[in-house]
Design an enzyme around this catalytic site. Sequence first.
Site, PDB file in Angstrom:
ATOM      1  N   SER A 100     -55.937  84.510 -29.832  1.00  0.00           N
ATOM      2  CA  SER A 100     -55.171  85.559 -30.376  1.00  0.00           C
ATOM      3  C   SER A 100     -56.241  86.774 -30.960  1.00  0.00           C
ATOM      4  O   SER A 100     -57.092  87.186 -30.430  1.00  0.00           O
ATOM      5  CB  SER A 100     -54.123  85.034 -31.264  1.00  0.00           C
ATOM      6  OG  SER A 100     -53.515  86.291 -32.024  1.00  0.00           O
ATOM      7  N   ASP A 240     -53.102  92.827 -30.046  1.00  0.00           N
ATOM      8  CA  ASP A 240     -54.295  92.111 -30.244  1.00  0.00           C
ATOM      9  C   ASP A 240     -54.619  91.322 -29.067  1.00  0.00           C
ATOM     10  O   ASP A 240     -54.056  91.548 -27.804  1.00  0.00           O
ATOM     11  CB  ASP A 240     -53.827  91.018 -31.477  1.00  0.00           C
ATOM     12  CG  ASP A 240     -52.659  90.138 -30.922  1.00  0.00           C
ATOM     13  OD1 ASP A 240     -51.648  90.448 -29.920  1.00  0.00           O
ATOM     14  OD2 ASP A 240     -52.485  88.982 -31.474  1.00  0.00           O
ATOM     15  N   ASP A 242     -54.089  88.344 -27.605  1.00  0.00           N
ATOM     16  CA  ASP A 242     -53.173  87.929 -26.703  1.00  0.00           C
ATOM     17  C   ASP A 242     -51.748  88.830 -26.583  1.00  0.00           C
ATOM     18  O   ASP A 242     -50.795  88.230 -25.983  1.00  0.00           O
ATOM     19  CB  ASP A 242     -53.010  86.408 -27.201  1.00  0.00           C
ATOM     20  CG  ASP A 242     -52.180  86.114 -28.392  1.00  0.00           C
ATOM     21  OD1 ASP A 242     -52.084  87.235 -29.054  1.00  0.00           O
ATOM     22  OD2 ASP A 242     -51.571  85.082 -28.277  1.00  0.00           O
ATOM     23  N   ASP A 244     -49.494  89.310 -28.473  1.00  0.00           N
ATOM     24  CA  ASP A 244     -48.220  89.061 -29.103  1.00  0.00           C
ATOM     25  C   ASP A 244     -48.075  89.702 -30.401  1.00  0.00           C
ATOM     26  O   ASP A 244     -46.951  89.588 -30.947  1.00  0.00           O
ATOM     27  CB  ASP A 244     -48.004  87.560 -29.442  1.00  0.00           C
ATOM     28  CG  ASP A 244     -49.149  87.023 -30.448  1.00  0.00           C
ATOM     29  OD1 ASP A 244     -50.002  87.818 -30.672  1.00  0.00           O
ATOM     30  OD2 ASP A 244     -48.952  85.808 -30.773  1.00  0.00           O
TER      31      ASP A 244
END
EC number: 5.4.2.10
Length: 450
Positions: A100, A240, A242, A244
């Site tokens: 992440s 960010d 990833d 999400d």
Amino acid sequence: MGRYFGTDGIRGVAGRELSAAFALSVGQAAGTVLAAHGRRPKVVVGRDPRLSGEMLEAALVAGLMAAGADVVRLGVMPTPGVAYLTKALGADAGAVISASHNPVEDNGIKFFGPDGFKLSDEDEAAIEVLLDGDPDRRAARSGLEIGRAIDHFEGGQKYLAFLKSAAETSLEGLTVVIDCANGAASPYAARLFVDLGAEVKTIFCQPDGTNINVGCGSTQPEALAKEVVRLGADVGLAFDGDADRLIAVDETGEIVDGDYLLSTFGLLWKEAGRLSGDTIVSTVMANYGLVKFLERHGIRLLMTRVGDRYVVEAMREGGYVLGGEQSGHLVFLDRATTGDGLLTAVLLLGALKRAGKPLSAFARTWEKYPQVLKNVRVRSKEGWEEEPAIREAIAAAEAALAGAGRIVVRPSGTEPLIRVMVEAPAPEQAEAIAAQVAEAIARVRGESVG
């Protein structure tokens, strides 16, 4: 038994805590647990573009196949894209290899269940039992029982089609600057918003494996804010690693975090009759100013423990459709099963286009309470709350605030940190109280305070 799964999956430094050998074992354990449900498992696997991703993907996939699971490799894919495709492709589970917003040295493994929600606690516990137990208990198939893997890069097109279907209007006439954090959104974000009609400018959308989250993205949106002002753009969008999370920037260069996004959607959805129970779900880290603002508009803020999994659990239990975190995880449960930065951006830009007003007209309509966050790097998070010196420091802080503010002390779910958050009427008071509590933790358990 070791506790490998945190609030957001398994995390660690790639090649150290999260080695190829360990990822292989995780794949074998997960494949064994999934096979126990009674059929040959099908697992979709995606990753972000950080350097260690290909190594860990190869190991995890090998472990899954060794346990008899068939694997669908998606390549670089946002975490919410994996969640969506797990359900859309009829898989038994999905796996994401990503850390992440964490530094490039880190990586992680997170699983989704067949419904696109995070894998059940029971299955996570069963995987941990196998990881700690005799390796012979992890299934090792042979011959024709071994699983196979296929590449399914068309999954990206399917995910983009889903995102486009969520758009409620054309974005023609909007100029948008996109910061992909050199992460998983990079192959998708510009294409998505161009196809929806926006004029798109991109920064930090060229991943090379080593530059993910470096000076960019949702945790460092300052460069994006400057670019929005320089170009005279309508909105900036920072994802960010990833994808999400979403942190936005309004046309004046002001940063719009998850709290402001929740208030924006909350007001718009309440007015449209879309806000179930007139309730938004967030965490204890939501700013107290948001609580007071929503109260004035007849909206309740239901607070949970920190972590988007707890937000989603509360939303599902209460039948609520809107939730999220200050960090930019927003969940629209009538459309998705997890936080999705790209989906949030599509809905946000559509709302602005329909209203014919700039983001500043919605987002910055209330003032935050001064908030200070201290991170104490610790040797161990276990049992910290039982330390007498820490309990005394927290009690003294609560007495000093005297109901005019609040303090939240909690361990990080993904890092060896204890976080101290203080809100108070004056920033000096918040800083002083947070520092006192952080120093008390550091004396007992800590390595450093940041």
